[in-house]
Write an enzyme that holds these catalytic residues in place. Structure first.
Site, PDB file in Angstrom:
ATOM      1  N   THR A 166       3.892  -6.042   1.108  1.00 18.26           N
ATOM      2  CA  THR A 166       3.588  -6.606   2.289  1.00 18.26           C
ATOM      3  C   THR A 166       3.697  -5.908   3.561  1.00 18.26           C
ATOM      4  O   THR A 166       4.151  -4.633   3.271  1.00 18.26           O
ATOM      5  CB  THR A 166       4.693  -7.662   2.751  1.00 18.26           C
ATOM      6  OG1 THR A 166       4.556  -7.997   4.151  1.00 18.26           O
ATOM      7  CG2 THR A 166       5.990  -7.213   2.088  1.00 18.26           C
ATOM      8  N   ASP A 167       2.918  -6.019   4.545  1.00 14.14           N
ATOM      9  CA  ASP A 167       3.014  -4.956   5.995  1.00 14.14           C
ATOM     10  C   ASP A 167       4.247  -4.966   6.581  1.00 14.14           C
ATOM     11  O   ASP A 167       4.550  -4.260   7.272  1.00 14.14           O
ATOM     12  CB  ASP A 167       1.913  -5.480   6.878  1.00 14.14           C
ATOM     13  CG  ASP A 167       2.167  -6.930   7.483  1.00 14.14           C
ATOM     14  OD1 ASP A 167       3.122  -7.759   6.844  1.00 14.14           O
ATOM     15  OD2 ASP A 167       1.412  -7.066   8.492  1.00 14.14           O
ATOM     16  N   GLU A 168       5.193  -6.137   6.200  1.00 17.15           N
ATOM     17  CA  GLU A 168       6.344  -6.015   6.601  1.00 17.15           C
ATOM     18  C   GLU A 168       7.292  -4.757   6.579  1.00 17.15           C
ATOM     19  O   GLU A 168       8.285  -4.718   7.077  1.00 17.15           O
ATOM     20  CB  GLU A 168       7.020  -7.282   6.521  1.00 17.15           C
ATOM     21  CG  GLU A 168       6.365  -8.424   6.894  1.00 17.15           C
ATOM     22  CD  GLU A 168       7.068  -9.931   7.234  1.00 17.15           C
ATOM     23  OE1 GLU A 168       8.223  -9.929   7.457  1.00 17.15           O
ATOM     24  OE2 GLU A 168       6.167 -10.737   7.082  1.00 17.15           O
ATOM     25  N   TYR A 220      14.567  -9.383   3.790  1.00 20.24           N
ATOM     26  CA  TYR A 220      13.340  -9.595   3.082  1.00 20.24           C
ATOM     27  C   TYR A 220      12.608  -8.335   3.158  1.00 20.24           C
ATOM     28  O   TYR A 220      12.190  -8.039   1.995  1.00 20.24           O
ATOM     29  CB  TYR A 220      12.613 -10.768   3.740  1.00 20.24           C
ATOM     30  CG  TYR A 220      11.147 -10.918   3.376  1.00 20.24           C
ATOM     31  CD1 TYR A 220      10.722 -10.923   1.976  1.00 20.24           C
ATOM     32  CD2 TYR A 220      10.111 -10.598   4.264  1.00 20.24           C
ATOM     33  CE1 TYR A 220       9.516 -10.752   1.631  1.00 20.24           C
ATOM     34  CE2 TYR A 220       8.801 -10.465   3.939  1.00 20.24           C
ATOM     35  CZ  TYR A 220       8.483 -10.484   2.607  1.00 20.24           C
ATOM     36  OH  TYR A 220       7.241 -10.592   2.377  1.00 20.24           O
ATOM     37  N   LYS A 250      11.440  -5.792  -0.242  1.00 18.52           N
ATOM     38  CA  LYS A 250      10.031  -5.811  -0.616  1.00 18.52           C
ATOM     39  C   LYS A 250       9.737  -4.074  -0.403  1.00 18.52           C
ATOM     40  O   LYS A 250       8.941  -3.692  -1.183  1.00 18.52           O
ATOM     41  CB  LYS A 250       9.223  -6.250   0.502  1.00 18.52           C
ATOM     42  CG  LYS A 250       9.164  -7.922   0.216  1.00 18.52           C
ATOM     43  CD  LYS A 250       8.597  -8.408  -1.231  1.00 18.52           C
ATOM     44  CE  LYS A 250       7.075  -8.198  -1.374  1.00 18.52           C
ATOM     45  NZ  LYS A 250       6.629  -8.676  -3.020  1.00 18.52           N
TER      46      LYS A 250
HETATM   47  P1  TYD Z   1       6.572 -16.524   9.547  1.00 19.03           P
HETATM   48  O1  TYD Z   1       5.509 -17.466   9.524  1.00 19.03           O
HETATM   49  O2  TYD Z   1       7.864 -16.558   9.282  1.00 19.03           O
HETATM   50  O3  TYD Z   1       6.250 -14.945   9.116  1.00 19.03           O
HETATM   51  P2  TYD Z   1       6.787 -13.465   9.497  1.00 19.03           P
HETATM   52  O4  TYD Z   1       8.366 -13.604  10.120  1.00 19.03           O
HETATM   53  O5  TYD Z   1       6.787 -13.094   7.761  1.00 19.03           O
HETATM   54  O6  TYD Z   1       5.836 -12.669   9.965  1.00 19.03           O
HETATM   55  O7  TYD Z   1       6.698 -15.955  11.092  1.00 19.03           O
HETATM   56  C1  TYD Z   1       5.635 -15.574  11.912  1.00 19.03           C
HETATM   57  C2  TYD Z   1       5.836 -15.600  13.298  1.00 19.03           C
HETATM   58  O8  TYD Z   1       6.259 -16.789  14.032  1.00 19.03           O
HETATM   59  C3  TYD Z   1       6.989 -14.453  13.436  1.00 19.03           C
HETATM   60  O9  TYD Z   1       6.880 -13.714  14.749  1.00 19.03           O
HETATM   61  C4  TYD Z   1       8.250 -15.460  13.870  1.00 19.03           C
HETATM   62  C5  TYD Z   1       7.536 -16.621  14.651  1.00 19.03           C
HETATM   63  N1  TYD Z   1       8.032 -18.223  14.250  1.00 19.03           N
HETATM   64  C6  TYD Z   1       8.489 -18.831  15.241  1.00 19.03           C
HETATM   65  O10 TYD Z   1       8.231 -18.532  16.306  1.00 19.03           O
HETATM   66  N2  TYD Z   1       8.970 -20.232  14.776  1.00 19.03           N
HETATM   67  C7  TYD Z   1       9.080 -20.669  13.700  1.00 19.03           C
HETATM   68  O11 TYD Z   1       9.649 -21.739  13.539  1.00 19.03           O
HETATM   69  C8  TYD Z   1       8.656 -19.685  12.632  1.00 19.03           C
HETATM   70  C9  TYD Z   1       8.909 -20.198  11.253  1.00 19.03           C
HETATM   71  C10 TYD Z   1       8.136 -18.403  12.871  1.00 19.03           C
END
Ligand code: TYD
Length: 301
Positions: free
Chosen positions: A91-93, A115, A119
């Site tokens: 993942t890019d994360e 997380y 990874k």
């Molecule tokens: P997410 O879908 O959990 O992916 P990741 O954290 O792996 O990038 O979240 C995407 C973005 O959306 C992240 O900046 C967190 C934000 N987010 C919200 O604002 N509200 C939410 O309920 C969730 C799940 C994520």
């Protein structure tokens, strides 16, 4: 088959003779040995992972177990039986946050939460097997995926399904965090290409160039679904929330000729329509009904 696994996702290929489902844990070395020695696969593609940042903040154990130890088990057994291709889905994360510019495959890994740290650890172990044992590994590092069948804990399916239920949508912090959105079928094509044509020991970033703030993404979802910003509920920010992810994916473009094909807005509309048309799928998950079924099917055996 953790909470996010769902046999319904594979219903359309259930009767395909080239598909076989074996319920097991990738940390179970004995079982993985039995499967790889008897099935003699052409290759191993490891998609198995705990993936949700918010869950990893609450409990990191299963992340380290599945993402790190599971990867190490699969690698060890693949090495033992000389599997000819081993593709690891990363993942890019793992690069962490970047304010300006984009990360290349050579950038430092700088994960921020349990997380992404799990990874990043898995990624490093995979690479070490190439250097140490010449295990024929490949790695893809993709940006945020979206599309049908995505578990409604991730922002896009959570917001779509909440809006379909006339609920509020929880936007973290100021909503200005940026993610690069990749349609799942573009990612699948990249994975397929890397598996068949990628060079052993190499890492490929898979980005899409669709960078959006969460607020702009939210507005787009609201507009497409005929809702307004009153549905937004600004909530407390995620601890250690990465501000921006951004990938430089020149390598996969130049070396393998891949580039994303799907138009972001069209793919988002398709995704919204899928959730509208498949209420049964996500309602079972959100109501907890599926969790009950899963416990009965898989945990109480
Ligand atoms: P997410 O879908 O959990 O992916 P990741 O954290 O792996 O990038 O979240 C995407 C973005 O959306 C992240 O900046 C967190 C934000 N987010 C919200 O604002 N509200 C939410 O309920 C969730 C799940 C994520």
């Amino acid at each position: 088959m953790t909470y996010a696994g769902n046999p319904e996702n594979l219903r359309d290929i259930e009767n395909n003779p080239r598909y076989k489902f074996i319920k097991g844990d990738i940390c179970d070395e004995k079982l993985v040995n039995e499967i790889i020695s008897s099935e003699k696969p052409d290759g191993v593609i490891n998609f198995a992972a705990e993936t949700h940042v918010d869950r990893s903040i609450l409990d990191s154990y299963s992340f380290v177990k599945t993402d790190v130890l599971g990867t190490q088990t699969l690698l060890d057994v693949s090495k033992k039986y000389n599997v000819s291709r081993y593709l690891h889905i990363s993942t890019d994360e793992i690069y962490g946050s970047i304010e300006k510019g984009s990360f290349s495959e050579e950038s430092l890994l700088n994960p921020s939460n349990p997380y992404s740290a799990s990874k990043a650890s898995a990624d490093l172990i995979v690479k070490s097997y190439f250097i140490t044992y010449k295990t024929p590994v490949l790695i893809t590092r993709s940006s945020n995926n979206f599309g049908p069948f995505q578990y409604p804990e991730k922002i896009i399916p959570l917001f779509i399904t909440n809006l379909l239920e006339n609920k509020k949508i929880p936007l973290y912090g100021d909503g200005l965090n940026i993610r690069d959105w990749l349609y799942v079928l573009d990612n699948c094509q990249a994975i397929d290409l890397v598996f068949h044509k990628g060079k052993e020991g190499q890492i490929y970033n898979v980005g899409s160039g669709n960078e959006l703030t969460n607020l702009d993404l939210t507005k787009l979802i609201l507009e497409t679904m005929g809702k307004d910003e009153k549905s937004i509920e600004y909530v407390k920010d995620r601890p250690g929330h990465d501000r921006r992810y951004s990938l430089d994916y020149t390598k996969i473009k130049k070396e393998l000729g891949w580039q994303p094909k799907y138009d972001f807005k069209k793919a988002l509309i398709e995704t919204i329509n899928w959730y509208k048309e498949n209420k049964d799928w996500w309602q079972k998950i959100k109501s907890g009904e599926y969790l009950e079924y899963y416990k009965k099917q898989y945990l109480e055996r």
